[in-house]
Design a protein around this motif. Structure first.
Motif, PDB file in Angstrom:
ATOM      1  N   ASN A  52      10.919 -11.264 -45.575  1.00 20.46           N
ATOM      2  CA  ASN A  52      11.406 -10.952 -44.227  1.00 20.46           C
ATOM      3  C   ASN A  52      12.860 -11.405 -44.152  1.00 20.46           C
ATOM      4  N   SER A  53      13.419 -11.456 -42.964  1.00 18.44           N
ATOM      5  CA  SER A  53      14.852 -11.737 -42.871  1.00 18.44           C
ATOM      6  C   SER A  53      15.198 -13.160 -43.289  1.00 18.44           C
ATOM      7  N   GLU A  54      14.236 -14.058 -43.186  1.00 21.40           N
ATOM      8  CA  GLU A  54      14.534 -15.466 -43.472  1.00 21.40           C
ATOM      9  C   GLU A  54      14.200 -15.892 -44.892  1.00 21.40           C
ATOM     10  N   MET A  55      13.128 -15.315 -45.432  1.00 20.63           N
ATOM     11  CA  MET A  55      12.595 -15.874 -46.671  1.00 20.63           C
ATOM     12  C   MET A  55      11.943 -14.786 -47.513  1.00 20.63           C
ATOM     13  N   GLY A  56      12.088 -14.892 -48.817  1.00 19.69           N
ATOM     14  CA  GLY A  56      11.337 -14.052 -49.738  1.00 19.69           C
ATOM     15  C   GLY A  56      10.389 -14.919 -50.540  1.00 19.69           C
ATOM     16  N   MET A  57       9.179 -14.425 -50.746  1.00 18.82           N
ATOM     17  CA  MET A  57       8.199 -15.148 -51.565  1.00 18.82           C
ATOM     18  C   MET A  57       7.669 -14.164 -52.613  1.00 18.82           C
ATOM     19  N   THR A  58       7.820 -14.505 -53.868  1.00 20.60           N
ATOM     20  CA  THR A  58       7.272 -13.690 -54.947  1.00 20.60           C
ATOM     21  C   THR A  58       6.455 -14.602 -55.846  1.00 20.60           C
ATOM     22  N   VAL A  59       5.222 -14.230 -56.091  1.00 14.44           N
ATOM     23  CA  VAL A  59       4.398 -14.990 -57.030  1.00 14.44           C
ATOM     24  C   VAL A  59       4.021 -14.070 -58.186  1.00 14.44           C
TER      25      VAL A  59
ATOM     26  N   MET B   1       9.170 -19.709 -40.375  1.00 20.01           N
ATOM     27  CA  MET B   1       9.422 -20.768 -41.376  1.00 20.01           C
ATOM     28  C   MET B   1      10.615 -20.346 -42.208  1.00 20.01           C
ATOM     29  N   SER B   2      11.715 -21.011 -42.082  1.00 24.59           N
ATOM     30  CA  SER B   2      12.896 -20.553 -42.801  1.00 24.59           C
ATOM     31  C   SER B   2      13.390 -21.544 -43.836  1.00 24.59           C
ATOM     32  N   GLU B   3      12.670 -22.624 -44.051  1.00 20.51           N
ATOM     33  CA  GLU B   3      13.142 -23.622 -44.999  1.00 20.51           C
ATOM     34  C   GLU B   3      12.142 -23.814 -46.121  1.00 20.51           C
ATOM     35  N   PHE B   4      12.654 -24.304 -47.234  1.00 19.98           N
ATOM     36  CA  PHE B   4      11.768 -24.619 -48.340  1.00 19.98           C
ATOM     37  C   PHE B   4      11.007 -25.912 -48.033  1.00 19.98           C
ATOM     38  N   GLY B  46       4.048 -29.477 -47.133  1.00 18.79           N
ATOM     39  CA  GLY B  46       4.969 -28.464 -46.627  1.00 18.79           C
ATOM     40  C   GLY B  46       4.377 -27.084 -46.768  1.00 18.79           C
ATOM     41  N   LEU B  47       5.099 -26.090 -46.266  1.00 23.18           N
ATOM     42  CA  LEU B  47       4.589 -24.719 -46.231  1.00 23.18           C
ATOM     43  C   LEU B  47       5.768 -23.747 -46.292  1.00 23.18           C
ATOM     44  N   GLU B  48       5.578 -22.663 -47.008  1.00 18.27           N
ATOM     45  CA  GLU B  48       6.587 -21.592 -47.064  1.00 18.27           C
ATOM     46  C   GLU B  48       5.870 -20.274 -46.837  1.00 18.27           C
ATOM     47  N   SER B  49       6.487 -19.371 -46.089  1.00 22.78           N
ATOM     48  CA  SER B  49       5.813 -18.090 -45.903  1.00 22.78           C
ATOM     49  C   SER B  49       6.789 -16.963 -45.620  1.00 22.78           C
ATOM     50  N   THR B  58       1.737 -16.858 -47.906  1.00 24.93           N
ATOM     51  CA  THR B  58       1.932 -18.218 -47.404  1.00 24.93           C
ATOM     52  C   THR B  58       1.518 -19.176 -48.499  1.00 24.93           C
ATOM     53  N   VAL B  59       2.404 -20.105 -48.830  1.00 29.15           N
ATOM     54  CA  VAL B  59       2.049 -21.136 -49.805  1.00 29.15           C
ATOM     55  C   VAL B  59       2.138 -22.485 -49.110  1.00 29.15           C
TER      56      VAL B  59
END
Lengths: 107, 107
Positions: A52-59, B1-4, B46-49, B58-59
């Motif tokens: 999304n605009s704030e964060m990318g998550m790739t596993v 959620m915008s931070e690691f 913590g959480l990232e999504s 979501t991790v």
């Protein structure tokens, strides 16, 4: 990427890549190319991602730590990594994990 | 959620939750509530999504497998899990992992 990775029974490995972008110019082309290239590496099991605009998550999922190391050291991937640090990413986190247990739900 | 997530030196644990939605009605309120509740659990790190139209990733990060089990069994979280299966999710995958190595980049 709209489907879940079809992973085998654990244990297997996962690389969690969380990123905040700085510049999207040329990024998607490179990301698509890297996904295509990763998918033909020995030991690659699958990939899931959302952005999304704030964060990318790739596993990405792998058979072994050796397969992850080999992909990390792949020449074209190394070039993409360099460009990522120079140009595209504001920040990222990479976490290499052993998947011990999994569970799936489908309606 | 915008931070690691600010995770400690490995090893620690990660729960990778990948989902495809069916119905968003009431989902975000519950997701926010669960994030708030998770964040005060013992062993939460913590959480990232990230979510787009196709996939949510979501991790969450945890000190131990015991902390993950305790959160899984938490009464309010169990209710949210039931509602998720009945209403919100088309499909999901949960993978419980041991984080063995990590690496961070910040411009």
């Amino acid at each position: 990427m709209s489907e879940f990775a079809k992973t085998p029974q654990p244990p297997y490995y996962a690389v969690i890549f969380s990123s905040q972008m700085r510049d999207m110019d040329g990024y998607q082309e490179m990301a698509d190319k890297m996904e295509e290239l990763a998918s033909v590496q020995k030991g690659f099991l699958g990939l899931e991602s959302a952005r999304n605009s704030e964060m990318g998550m790739t596993v990405s999922y792998w058979e072994s730590k050796e397969a992850i190391q080999a992909w990390k050291a792949h020449a074209e991937h190394k070039l993409a990594q360099q460009l990522g640090c120079q140009k595209w990413y504001e920040a990222f986190a990479i976490r290499v994990c052993k998947v011990e247990r999994d569970h799936f739900f489908e309606r």
